[in-house]
Design a protein around this motif. Structure first.
Motif: not given
Length: 526
Positions: A290-295, A432-440, A496-499, A513-517
């Motif tokens: 997973f890379s980003m949520n495009y928004s 724009t796009s947003f990476p994943g975060v640990p919590s809302p 959509f979520g882009l990989n 890759y787990f949030d980082v290489p």
């Protein structure tokens, strides 16, 4: 006082269960084991990773850029780290106790952990590092109320909060604005622009940064590894190659050619259009984390989208499947979940009835109700990220089909970001796009400092309830309410979520890759 305790023993049990029960398929941290480096042959002493960006800073608190968190995670570690299930477990901490009211955390530190300058890590270093983190980290500000870190003794630190929360350890484990532990003297001498020496506790230490060329890291011989199984960013870390080169390679075609010829062992910026070449090459493997949520960010401060009916008309008109097919080709997921689907503890389908409806007739009816009379709607976008630009072009066509007059405002990415913050009168929609975060609670578009933040009373109240919930189950119920509200009220449109596509030589063994290489526990055959 009763207390909850997280220890390395419990982490070992948890990780053993993970390994026994999970194949890893479908995870964002997918790995591929290859024969070259795992059969006892000669190994290379260098690993070359091609990145499509250069970090603005190596101080993780000075930038939330993805590339900064990637290089910072090579050098630094925190008290806790996420395992494969996104559960925070001890890393530099030996054990963690939480008071019954959730307001006090007690961290027992591992003894004998060395910094890259040879100094032993102690409580004074942790307190200095985390006090600075609490002041500068967006996650800390979003989650923690009145945090105070204090030294109890040389190997014990407490975190005292003004309000209990279940989200504190997740914030400490977040790789964005990483809660990096550094020597006290480096933290205290840091100017406002960030630390000037890059010294952590990780298995690799920083050597040099040649601007526009590469960053070099070398094995830290005095690294003290955990003996728990490696999982996510936690557990045992071994530097199996001597030197890691983080090569700055902005052109995707150059990355592709380089990984094909062996100049690069891993290329982290492969385009979807080039995936067929990777798949056809018997000497290459690939993963698609997973890379980003495009928004689509809507300007709710001024202009047409202060009207809920106008916002809902746009949401109803958009065909997410068509947008993704044009912008992301075949490497995407579509889901109402505002949290990335691989973060299963927070992912939810709540609000699905308002998502990706493709109801153009109802959209036209809402335009009339809103009093829309052909005014120009401006989509702010950039060519720097082709996915964003292609999405904007496709969106213009879809909105035009329901009678909205659309024009594109195209800038370079830095200028576009400046426009969002300083010139809201110039734009109405922003790709724009947003990476994943640990919590809302840590989502950027709910942050006070981001454009409009959590601007409604409903959003603010539900975020406060998520932060203060006594259990994760209670917090998730509030999140489901907030996600439903955000989709129905059109706070933002996640299309959509882009990989990403990472290609690597079959001579590489253990890459993930787990949030980082992840460069530790990786071998490269000659």
């Amino acid at each position: 006082m009763k207390a909850k305790k997280i220890s390395l023993f419990m982490a070992i049990i948890s990780l053993v269960l993970i390994i026994a029960g999970c194949s890893g398929g479908g995870k964002s941290s997918s790995t591929t084991t290859t024969s070259g480096a795992s059969e006892g042959g000669a190994l290379k002493e260098e690993l070359h990773y091609a990145s499509n960006a250069q970090p603005p800073s190596l101080d993780p608190l000075m930038s939330n850029a993805v590339v900064t968190r990637e290089v910072a995670s090579i050098i630094y570690e925190s008290l806790v780290a996420f395992d494969e299930n996104y559960e925070p477990v001890p890393m530099l901490a030996e054990s963690i106790e939480q008071s019954e009211d959730g307001k006090t955390y007690t961290f027992k530190l591992r003894q004998g952990v060395k910094f890259h300058n040879g100094k032993e890590m102690k409580a004074e270093d942790v307190v200095a590092s985390l006090t600075r983190w609490a002041e500068k980290s967006s996650s800390a500000r979003a989650v923690l109320v009145d945090p105070v870190f204090a030294e109890v003794d040389e190997y014990t630190v407490t975190l005292t909060l003004g309000q209990g929360t279940t989200l504190a350890l997740g914030a400490l484990a977040n790789v964005s604005h990483l809660a990096a532990i550094m020597p006290k003297e480096i933290v205290e001498s840091a100017p406002e622009s960030g630390v000037t020496e890059f010294i952590g506790t990780g298995p690799y230490k920083f050597v040099e940064w040649k601007q526009d060329q590469y960053l070099k890291f070398t094995k830290f011989d005095d690294y003290v590894a955990l003996d728990t199984p490696a999982s996510g960013l936690s557990g045992k870390k071994e530097a199996l190659v001597k030197d890691v080169y983080y090569d700055i390679v902005l052109d995707p075609s150059t990355q592709l050619t380089g990984v094909q010829t062996g100049e690069y062992d891993i290329a982290g910026g492969i385009l979807q259009d080039d995936l067929a070449q990777v798949e056809a090459n018997k000497d290459l493997a690939h993963i698609t984390p997973f890379s980003m949520n495009y928004s689509i960010l809507l300007n709710r401060k001024e202009g047409p989208f202060t009207s809920k009916e106008m916002r809902q008309a746009v949401s109803l008109a958009l065909d997410h499947d068509s947008l993704a097919a044009v912008a992301a080709v075949g490497n995407y997921t579509i889901s109402p979940s505002l949290m990335p689907k691989h973060i299963e503890k927070w992912s939810t389908e709540a609000g699905a009835e308002f998502f990706n409806q493709k109801d153009t007739e109802k959209a036209k009816s809402l335009l009339k109700e809103a009093g829309y009379n052909g005014e120009t709607v401006t989509i702010l976008t950039t060519r720097d990220y082709p996915v964003m630009y292609n999405e904007a072009v496709a969106m213009k066509e879809q909105l035009g089909a329901i009678g909205i007059n659309v024009e594109l405002l195209v800038y370079d990415w830095a200028t576009a970001l400046a426009e969002v913050r300083s010139s809201p009168e110039d734009w109405d929609l922003f790709t724009t796009s947003f990476p994943g975060v640990p919590s809302p609670a840590e989502m950027l578009y709910f942050a006070e400092g981001y454009f409009d933040g959590a601007e409604s009373d409903t959003q603010k109240e539900l975020l406060a309830k998520i932060r203060s919930a006594a259990t994760h189950e209670e917090a998730k119920q509030y999140w489901e309410e907030l996600q439903t509200h955000s989709i129905e009220d059109v706070k933002i449109i996640t299309t959509f979520g882009l990989n990403a596509i990472h290609a690597y030589s079959n001579k590489v063994d253990g890459y993930k890759y787990f949030d980082v290489p992840v460069f530790w526990n990786v071998k490269v055959a000659e």
